[in-house]
Structure formats: C-alpha cells, structure tokens
Design a protein around this motif. Structure first.
Motif, PDB file in Angstrom:
ATOM      1  N   GLY A 172       0.797  -1.216   0.000  1.00  0.00           N
ATOM      2  CA  GLY A 172       0.000   0.000   0.000  1.00  0.00           C
ATOM      3  C   GLY A 172       0.824   1.257   0.000  1.00  0.00           C
ATOM      4  O   GLY A 172       0.275   2.363   0.063  1.00  0.00           O
ATOM      5  N   GLY A 173       2.133   1.138  -0.077  1.00  0.00           N
ATOM      6  CA  GLY A 173       2.994   2.308  -0.091  1.00  0.00           C
ATOM      7  C   GLY A 173       2.991   3.002  -1.446  1.00  0.00           C
ATOM      8  O   GLY A 173       3.033   2.358  -2.492  1.00  0.00           O
ATOM      9  N   LEU A 174       2.931   4.310  -1.413  1.00  0.00           N
ATOM     10  CA  LEU A 174       3.096   5.154  -2.597  1.00  0.00           C
ATOM     11  C   LEU A 174       4.286   6.060  -2.323  1.00  0.00           C
ATOM     12  O   LEU A 174       4.245   6.880  -1.405  1.00  0.00           O
ATOM     13  N   THR A 175       5.340   5.892  -3.104  1.00  0.00           N
ATOM     14  CA  THR A 175       6.599   6.589  -2.842  1.00  0.00           C
ATOM     15  C   THR A 175       6.994   7.430  -4.046  1.00  0.00           C
ATOM     16  O   THR A 175       7.036   6.931  -5.170  1.00  0.00           O
ATOM     17  N   LYS A 176       7.272   8.698  -3.787  1.00  0.00           N
ATOM     18  CA  LYS A 176       7.725   9.624  -4.823  1.00  0.00           C
ATOM     19  C   LYS A 176       9.242   9.760  -4.718  1.00  0.00           C
ATOM     20  O   LYS A 176       9.767  10.177  -3.687  1.00  0.00           O
ATOM     21  N   ILE A 177       9.952   9.393  -5.786  1.00  0.00           N
ATOM     22  CA  ILE A 177      11.412   9.396  -5.803  1.00  0.00           C
ATOM     23  C   ILE A 177      11.915  10.546  -6.657  1.00  0.00           C
ATOM     24  O   ILE A 177      11.466  10.739  -7.794  1.00  0.00           O
TER      25      ILE A 177
END
Length: 392
Positions: A82-87
């Motif tokens: 469920g993680g949403l990560t902006k790199i």
C-alpha cells in the motif's frame, strides 16, 4: 557600490563550498530497477548502461510498478504494502512516501501529470492523489453487487480526457473514471463484462481498453471514443476445446504489443501468443511458444516482440518477428526472467534475471549480451520515456 570586507569574505567562503564541478544528469536517460526482496530500487543510466544509486526503505516491492512525472524527474513507486513513494531521480532520494492502503497492485498518472491514481486490493478501490504533494484528493470504493461487497481493482490505466479506466476482479465490471474534478470524480460503471478481469491494456492511441478474463475465455473491449456502445466480448471461442494447464503466473497485458493492425497478447493457461486483427477484433493466428507467456512486449519500432514465461520455463526468452510471426531467437539469460524493458529507441532490451541477481542488456539486432549489472533480486524495470506514453 563597495562591498564590506565581511560580505566579500562570506561570498568567498560560499564559492569555496561549492563543488568544483556538478554532475549534470539528463532525466530522459534514466530508469528504475526494482529490487523486490530488499525493498529498494536502483536508479540507472540507460545509455551507458550503469547503476547510479540505490534507494532503500520502500517497503514491500513484490509486485511493484512505476510511473513517471511528465518532466521525468520523479518516479512514483506503487508497493504491494500500500505504499506510494515519490522518488527524486536527480537527488537520489525519497521526496515523499505515504501508506495509502493495505495492499495495492499498481497505479497511473493523469494526462496532465497532476494526479496519481492507485488501484487497491485491500480495501478494494481507487484512490486519487496530488502528484505534487501526495495529498489524497478522492477515494472511490470498489463496491459492487446488491450486498455492497468490495472488489480487488486491477488494470488501472490513464486515458485521454483526464480519465482513468480500471477493472473489478470479483465485481466483473469496468469503470471509467472522469477526474477533471479530482475531489469529486465521476464514475461510469459497465457491469457483467465477463468473469474475473485480471489485467488490462490500453491501445497506444487511447482508443480501446481491453481487459483479459481469467474466469472465462476471451477479452472484454471498451471503445473509449464511444463508451455509450458498452463493452463487447471478443475472442470467446479461442482455445475452448484445448486441454487447460495449471496457471503458474497470471500473464500481464500492460506490456501490450499493438503494432499496425495487430494486437499480440499472452494466452491464459496455454503455451501461445495470440495475434488479433484490431480492425475486426478477430483472432488470426496462435503462435506456439516455449511456455506460458507472461509479458509480450514490442520493440518500439514494432518489428519484434519479446516474450518471457512463467515457471518452469522462466529461464527462457523468445523473440517473434512481426513480418511473418515466426520465432527468430530463443535466449537463455538465466533463472527467473521477470521483466523486460526496451531502451527508448529499441536498440537494446534490459532483462531482470531475479534468481541470478543481475540485470542483463541485449542488442536487439544481434541478440548479443552487451552489459550486465548487479541487482538484488530484480523484478520490474521502468525507463523514463514511459512518461510520454498513454496507458503506461
């Protein structure tokens, strides 16, 4: 105007603190390799090729996928937890990370690049976020049936008109989501479209959305230019008399191959790639291949299609020549080839070889290996040229 001694000294010290040379990095030359078991990614240069950095702390990446901002600076990673990560691909760091659900399966970025939509298994539904801040703007529960059950959401893609399209696995529905007002999206539901849609593809022009069906034969087709016509069931007769084999891995349709008038898709539970005439949406050829296909992916010029396979044949990759639909090369890169990604102009293809802990690069004309990079149980490979494609 004269500067004071203290001000001159401050300017001098600031100039000394700057690096003698700053490494310039072009975003169009970048990509991301998922390291699924360590919850990390590598940022890679797709031309050298080379690994530039490793970023950790991204959670469960066992089914991770990635989309990119339209300026290609940011990668948005959708994790299974469920993680949403902006790199930030230029600063080699996590810009923002949120846990938005219990179990997510992928996502998409809107036509204008301002919205991120995520498809969730637990709880079933779609959530919409600001691409800039990752602020949640809307939640759309995947409610279906008279009992208001929640369905897993699959096959989420972006579509022209600031829309998203997705399928409900248990709900047997396709949803067309208008996100022009992102805080109040409008959903048009197409019901009884076929049993258990498991994944979907969007044609490169954004015209058709096709959902693969796991619970029955065929595909469900939605014309996005004329959605009022409803969903059409196509290819319902293919393979109906064939002996069915156990499905070791669900095939993917997002690695679609639409070239000219042909659509090539993996057959569920069969050792075949299907060739469909998109003018009439009829099956014209069944190509025997080495195993159960997972990804059927076209070289950017449309001349070749590369196919990888589920266990126990996942050490094999085959190349189909589109001029006559013949297999022209069979490669054995190593154990568990999970994903393939072409360089933007197709002169090379990158393969994630999970059980060998490496990424391998092949020349697509000579089929010779040209490079290999170390990676910890690599799975997905995603290059920033995806930022300029619809449905990717």
């Amino acid at each position: 105007m004269k500067l004071s001694y203290s001000r001159c000294l401050l300017i001098f010290l600031l100039l000394c603190a700057l690096p003698s040379h700053a490494e310039l990095r072009a975003t169009g030359d970048l990509g991301v390799v998922i390291e699924r078991e360590t919850g990390s990614i590598q940022i890679v240069n797709t031309t050298k090729p080379a690994s530039l950095s490793r970023i950790e702390g991204l959670g469960d990446l066992s089914h991770a996928s990635v989309v990119f901002s339209r300026d290609q600076r940011y990668a948005y990673v959708f994790g299974r937890d469920g993680g949403l990560t902006k790199i930030d691909l230029l600063q080699d760091k996590i810009d923002k990370r949120v846990i938005q659900a219990g179990n997510s399966i992928g996502g998409a970025i809107s036509q204008d690049g301002k919205l991120i939509a995520v498809s969730n298994y637990t709880p079933g539904g779609v959530k919409v976020f600001s691409a800039d801040t990752l602020e949640q703007l809307a939640e759309i529960p995947a409610v279906y049936g008279e009992d208001n059950k929640l369905s897993k959401v699959v096959g989420l893609v972006d579509a022209p008109g600031q829309r998203f399209v997705c399928s409900l696995f248990e709900g047997n529905e396709i949803w067309l989501i208008d996100a022009k007002n992102p805080r109040q999206p409008v959903v048009k539901k197409f019901k009884d479209i076929g049993k258990q849609p498991y994944d979907a593809l969007l044609t490169p022009d954004g015209h058709f959305y096709a959902a693969g069906l796991f619970g029955e034969k065929g595909l469900s087709l939605l014309d996005l230019w004329q959605p009022e016509k409803g969903v059409e069931h196509i290819l319902e007769d293919y393979g109906k008399d064939d002996e069915q084999m156990p499905v070791y891995k669900m095939p993917h349709l997002e690695g679609w191959t639409v070239t000219g008038d042909w659509l090539l898709v993996p057959a569920v539970g069969l050792h075949e790639v299907l060739v469909i005439d998109t003018r009439e949406w009829e099956l014209v050829k069944r190509i025997p291949v080495a195993g159960q296909p997972v990804f059927v992916t076209s070289r950017p010029d449309g001349r070749q299609v590369w196919v990888n396979f589920a266990f126990p044949d996942n050490q094999t990759v085959q190349v189909i020549e589109l001029k006559d639909f013949n297999i022209v090369k069979t490669l054995q890169p190593g154990k568990a080839v999970l994903h393939m990604e072409f360089s933007p102009r197709g002169e090379s293809v990158w393969l994630a070889v999970r059980d060998e802990d490496r990424v391998m690069v092949y020349d697509t004309e000579t089929f010779q290996e040209t490079a290999r990079l170390s990676a910890q149980k690599p799975s997905g490979i995603f290059f920033t040229d995806r930022a300029n494609r619809i449905g990717w």
